[in-house]
Each structure stands twice: as structure tokens, then as C-alpha cells.
Design a protein around this motif. Structure first.
Motif, PDB file in Angstrom:
ATOM      1  N   VAL A 134     -24.611  -1.478  44.806  1.00 19.27           N
ATOM      2  CA  VAL A 134     -24.276  -0.098  45.379  1.00 19.27           C
ATOM      3  C   VAL A 134     -25.363   0.915  45.658  1.00 19.27           C
ATOM      4  N   ASP A 135     -25.622   1.078  46.835  1.00 19.02           N
ATOM      5  CA  ASP A 135     -26.794   2.134  46.906  1.00 19.02           C
ATOM      6  C   ASP A 135     -26.082   3.581  47.003  1.00 19.02           C
ATOM      7  N   VAL A 136     -26.506   4.086  45.711  1.00 16.94           N
ATOM      8  CA  VAL A 136     -26.252   5.378  45.408  1.00 16.94           C
ATOM      9  C   VAL A 136     -27.371   6.789  45.353  1.00 16.94           C
ATOM     10  N   THR A 137     -28.553   6.082  45.624  1.00 17.36           N
ATOM     11  CA  THR A 137     -29.667   7.022  45.814  1.00 17.36           C
ATOM     12  C   THR A 137     -29.608   8.303  46.870  1.00 17.36           C
ATOM     13  N   SER A 138     -28.669   7.928  47.664  1.00 21.08           N
ATOM     14  CA  SER A 138     -28.532   9.038  48.803  1.00 21.08           C
ATOM     15  C   SER A 138     -27.473  10.288  48.387  1.00 21.08           C
ATOM     16  N   ILE A 139     -26.930  10.085  47.301  1.00 18.35           N
ATOM     17  CA  ILE A 139     -26.058  11.031  46.748  1.00 18.35           C
ATOM     18  C   ILE A 139     -26.449  11.411  45.176  1.00 18.35           C
ATOM     19  N   PRO A 140     -27.116  12.553  44.831  1.00 18.01           N
ATOM     20  CA  PRO A 140     -27.616  12.897  43.766  1.00 18.01           C
ATOM     21  C   PRO A 140     -26.502  12.733  42.657  1.00 18.01           C
ATOM     22  N   LEU A 141     -25.344  13.179  42.796  1.00 15.97           N
ATOM     23  CA  LEU A 141     -24.329  13.110  41.575  1.00 15.97           C
ATOM     24  C   LEU A 141     -24.009  11.656  41.370  1.00 15.97           C
ATOM     25  N   LEU A 142     -23.767  10.937  42.189  1.00 14.49           N
ATOM     26  CA  LEU A 142     -23.633   9.437  42.131  1.00 14.49           C
ATOM     27  C   LEU A 142     -24.512   8.860  41.188  1.00 14.49           C
ATOM     28  N   THR A 143     -25.845   9.039  41.868  1.00  9.84           N
ATOM     29  CA  THR A 143     -26.960   8.740  41.135  1.00  9.84           C
ATOM     30  C   THR A 143     -27.018   8.846  39.609  1.00  9.84           C
ATOM     31  N   VAL A 144     -26.706  10.008  39.255  1.00 14.55           N
ATOM     32  CA  VAL A 144     -26.663  10.581  37.636  1.00 14.55           C
ATOM     33  C   VAL A 144     -25.438   9.709  37.156  1.00 14.55           C
ATOM     34  N   VAL A 145     -24.314   9.602  37.774  1.00 15.91           N
ATOM     35  CA  VAL A 145     -23.155   8.852  37.114  1.00 15.91           C
ATOM     36  C   VAL A 145     -23.552   7.480  36.895  1.00 15.91           C
ATOM     37  N   TYR A 146     -24.159   6.946  37.840  1.00 13.62           N
ATOM     38  CA  TYR A 146     -24.494   5.330  37.852  1.00 13.62           C
ATOM     39  C   TYR A 146     -25.418   5.253  36.747  1.00 13.62           C
ATOM     40  N   THR A 147     -26.427   6.084  36.629  1.00 11.40           N
ATOM     41  CA  THR A 147     -27.430   6.104  35.550  1.00 11.40           C
ATOM     42  C   THR A 147     -26.979   5.935  34.228  1.00 11.40           C
ATOM     43  N   LEU A 148     -25.856   7.154  34.016  1.00  7.77           N
ATOM     44  CA  LEU A 148     -25.106   7.229  32.659  1.00  7.77           C
ATOM     45  C   LEU A 148     -24.408   5.973  32.452  1.00  7.77           C
ATOM     46  N   LEU A 149     -23.636   5.481  33.282  1.00  7.09           N
ATOM     47  CA  LEU A 149     -22.967   4.194  33.189  1.00  7.09           C
ATOM     48  C   LEU A 149     -23.845   2.884  32.837  1.00  7.09           C
ATOM     49  N   CYS A 150     -24.944   2.760  33.351  1.00  4.65           N
ATOM     50  CA  CYS A 150     -25.934   1.836  32.909  1.00  4.65           C
ATOM     51  C   CYS A 150     -26.225   1.961  31.426  1.00  4.65           C
ATOM     52  N   GLY A 151     -26.620   3.324  31.059  1.00  2.00           N
ATOM     53  CA  GLY A 151     -26.944   3.434  29.860  1.00  2.00           C
ATOM     54  C   GLY A 151     -25.962   3.151  28.686  1.00  2.00           C
ATOM     55  N   PHE A 152     -24.549   3.647  29.110  1.00  2.00           N
ATOM     56  CA  PHE A 152     -23.356   3.358  28.415  1.00  2.00           C
ATOM     57  C   PHE A 152     -23.464   1.865  28.351  1.00  2.00           C
TER      58      PHE A 152
END
Length: 228
Positions: free
Chosen positions: A49-67
Motif C-alpha cells: 500500500v502506498d502511504v507515502t503521500s499521507i504523512p500520518l499513514l506513513t508514521v502509522v505504517y512505520t510504527l506497525l512495521c517496527g511493532f
């Protein structure tokens, strides 16, 4: 109470156990839990899923990957416990990411191979040349990956060990045949729960408790108990 062997199999429930045990470094985990979680991880990795255009989703996705990456640490600790080994051995998990980072930093530029990292948000790529140090690091990474697989897939100890009961065993269901209600309550240590349900007038709790005790004519027993 005696126990019986439970069938270990791949399932969604087993795959989600590491999520529920994200902070659980005690107890034991089975091989089926590892395989189920690995298959779930592989399936989720296919969803791009391309979330790079939405900063908030980018942060959420990064946190989910780390989790999600974090979940492998307590799972590995519990898998080590299942083999009656110290959870401190889980430090070997750092061999693989540390090895890749070391190659990225130390490998000389060249055209022998390409180093790449892409998690859907951050994409890094550069070419590098082989060197004796890179060869040693790759060998260490490969050895670490093999060691990780061996430890995760080794059979656990049968029965209880110093880290807890065998997760492949479930308590055997008591045989209440020929017992009266009060004998069953005493045998199962459910007397206090029985009295509380009556005191509260909680028919549903009382019904569930009586069914757990394999009582016959549950509705009649509940009516009689409520009239006490």
C-alpha cells in the motif's frame, strides 16, 4: 490435575498469539505458533500500500512495521524457553540486521552486487564490490539465519520445565460420573463461584458453571438453586 496432548497445528489463532504476547517474555511457545506467525507475516508482506503521500499513514505504517518486527523477539524467547534454554540466547537475532548494516557501511563501491532495503516507505539501494570482510560478514549472516531456524524449529521439552507447563498439553476434563452437585463443586473448587452466582441471582453464570460441571437437567437445577 492430569493433562492430555493437544494437537499442534497451523491456525489463525496460533498466528495471533505473538500479537497478544507482545510483552510476554515468560512461558513457552510451540513450533506451530512460529510457523503460523511466519505464514501470516509472509501473507501481509504481499500487501503493498502506498502511504507515502499521507504523512500520518506513513508514521502509522512505520510504527506497525517496527511493532511487527519486535514480535519476533518475545516469540523467540518463549521458543527458547520451550526447549528449556535461556531466553538470553535471543540476542542472536541481532546477527542478521547487524550484519547487513555492517556490510552497507563497510562494503567498497563496485558493481559486483547490489545492496537494497525497501519497506514500502524507505527505499535504499547501492552497488558494492566483494571484499574479504564482506565475505566473512555474509558467512556470519548465513550462519545466524541457520542457527535461528534450528532454534525456532527444535522440538520443545515434553512436559513441564523450569519455564512453565508444556503448551502442547491441556488439562484433562474431570470425570464427574456418579457425583452429586456438591461433590462436583468440591472436586472442582467451584463452590465459591456457585455461591456468588446465587447471591447475585445471576442465572447465566450459574447455568454456565453447571454445564462446565457436566450437570444434567441444568435448567431444573438452576431453578432449584435460585429458590434456596
Amino acid at each position: 490435575m492430569s493433562s492430555v496432548a493437544a494437537a499442534s497445528r497451523l491456525s489463525v489463532r496460533s498466528a495471533l498469539k505473538p500479537v497478544a504476547g507482545a510483552l510476554a517474555f515468560d512461558g513457552r511457545s510451540t513450533r506451530s505458533e512460529v510457523w503460523s506467525f511466519w505464514l501470516l507475516t509472509a501473507a501481509l508482506s504481499l500487501v503493498r500500500v502506498d502511504v507515502t503521500s499521507i504523512p500520518l499513514l506513513t508514521v502509522v505504517y512505520t510504527l506497525l512495521c517496527g511493532f511487527w518486527s519486535w514480535l519476533w523477539i518475545p516469540l523467540t524467547v518463549r521458543r527458547l524457553h520451550d526447549q528449556d534454554l535461556s531466553g538470553k540466547l535471543a540476542w542472536f537475532l541481532l546477527i542478521i540486521p547487524a550484519g547487513f548494516a555492517l556490510i552497507w557501511i563497510t562494503a567498497p563501491h563496485g558493481a559486483d552486487y547490489t545492496l537494497a532495503f525497501d519497506n514500502g516507505i524507505v527505499s535504499l539501494r547501492r552497488t558494492a564490490a566483494w571484499s574479504p570482510l564482506a565475505a566473512v560478514i555474509v558467512a556470519i549472516i548465513a550462519a545466524g539465519a541457520v542457527l535461528q531456524m534450528i532454534i525456532l524449529m527444535r522440538p520443545g521439552t515434553v512436559g513441564a520445565n523450569r519455564f512453565g507447563p508444556d503448551p502442547r498439553l491441556v488439562p484433562a476434563r474431570p470425570d464427574y460420573t456418579g457425583m452429586s452437585l456438591y461433590e462436583r463443586l468440591h472436586h472442582s473448587d467451584k463452590r465459591e463461584a456457585f455461591d456468588r452466582a446465587i447471591a447475585r441471582g445471576d442465572r447465566s453464570a450459574l447455568t454456565a458453571l453447571l454445564r462446565e460441571l457436566d450437570m444434567e437437567n441444568v435448567d431444573w437445577v438452576v431453578d432449584a438453586a435460585m429458590k434456596r
